[in-house]
Design an enzyme around this catalytic site. Structure first.
Site, PDB file in Angstrom:
ATOM      1  CG  LEU A  93      -2.035  -1.257   1.303  1.00 16.98           C
ATOM      2  CD1 LEU A  93      -2.853  -1.183   2.581  1.00 16.98           C
ATOM      3  CD2 LEU A  93      -2.793  -1.256  -0.020  1.00 16.98           C
ATOM      4  CB  CYS A  94       4.627   1.996  -0.013  1.00 22.58           C
ATOM      5  SG  CYS A  94       4.793   1.837   1.757  1.00 22.58           S
ATOM      6  CG  HIS A  95       1.141   6.641  -2.126  1.00 15.23           C
ATOM      7  ND1 HIS A  95       0.785   6.516  -0.868  1.00 15.23           N
ATOM      8  CD2 HIS A  95      -0.154   6.745  -2.962  1.00 15.23           C
ATOM      9  CE1 HIS A  95      -0.673   6.539  -0.975  1.00 15.23           C
ATOM     10  NE2 HIS A  95      -0.979   6.889  -2.149  1.00 15.23           N
TER      11      HIS A  95
ATOM     12  CG  MET B 139       6.254   2.835   5.104  1.00 13.79           C
ATOM     13  SD  MET B 139       6.467   2.321   6.597  1.00 13.79           S
ATOM     14  CE  MET B 139       6.688   0.454   6.069  1.00 13.79           C
ATOM     15  CD  GLU B 140       9.326   5.474   0.655  1.00 14.43           C
ATOM     16  OE1 GLU B 140       8.506   4.952  -0.205  1.00 14.43           O
ATOM     17  OE2 GLU B 140       8.883   6.017   1.809  1.00 14.43           O
TER      18      GLU B 140
ATOM     19  CG  ASP C  95      23.273 -12.508   1.758  1.00 13.75           C
ATOM     20  OD1 ASP C  95      23.007 -13.754   1.451  1.00 13.75           O
ATOM     21  OD2 ASP C  95      23.815 -12.142   0.488  1.00 13.75           O
TER      22      ASP C  95
END
Length: 158
Positions: A75-77, A113-114, A128
């Site tokens: 739901l992120c733009h 969010m970014e 990793d």
């Protein structure tokens, strides 16, 4: 669910309509860490990881992660990001690597969010690259530290 903007009156998830929001400058800073054995940290600092320069690759991965946030979180733009910067600092007291991401845009929604995705992807990349020697590493303390801009204004974590 009245306070949650990603849900409609029936509780169904939807992407928030930001078309009527004002375009403003926005910034978000997120932080996190990867805890590891002291020997693993020494290997990273000494440039002895078999997969290469761990911190340089993690920095690039974090930048790429920020740019791909809308592809990863439903739901992120998608946003026109104007800056992504990552600091990865070895910390013997942790022991491990502290990560900070700063993301900027000028747009109708924020870049929290970014910034969080940048930190998370950088941390996953560190894991990793050295998991062969330290599977017990912990990705920890990932959080929003600061945001500014938009209707909700300024936030600073305590």
């Amino acid at each position: 669910m009245s306070g949650l903007t990603h849900f409609d009156a029936q509780g169904a998830a939807h992407m928030v309509d930001v078309s009527d929001k004002e375009v403003t400058d926005r910034v978000a800073i997120a932080r996190g860490a990867v805890r590891m054995a002291p020997e693993t940290l020494a290997m990273i600092e000494g440039g002895r990881a078999k997969k290469g320069d761990v911190l340089a690759v993690a920095r690039l991965a974090g930048i790429m992660g920020a740019k791909k946030t809308a592809d990863l979180i439903p739901l992120c733009h998608p946003l026109p990001i104007t800056k992504v910067a990552l600091e990865l600092v070895p910390d013997a007291d942790l022991p491990g690597v502290r990560i900070e991401a700063t993301v900027k845009t000028s747009g109708q929604t924020g870049v929290e969010m970014e910034a969080l995705t940048a930190v998370s992807v950088a941390a996953l990349t560190i894991y990793d690259m050295v998991k062969a020697v330290d599977k017990a590493m912990q990705l920890t303390d990932i959080r929003l530290a600061f945001k500014d801009g938009g209707k909700s204004g300024r936030f600073e974590a305590e």
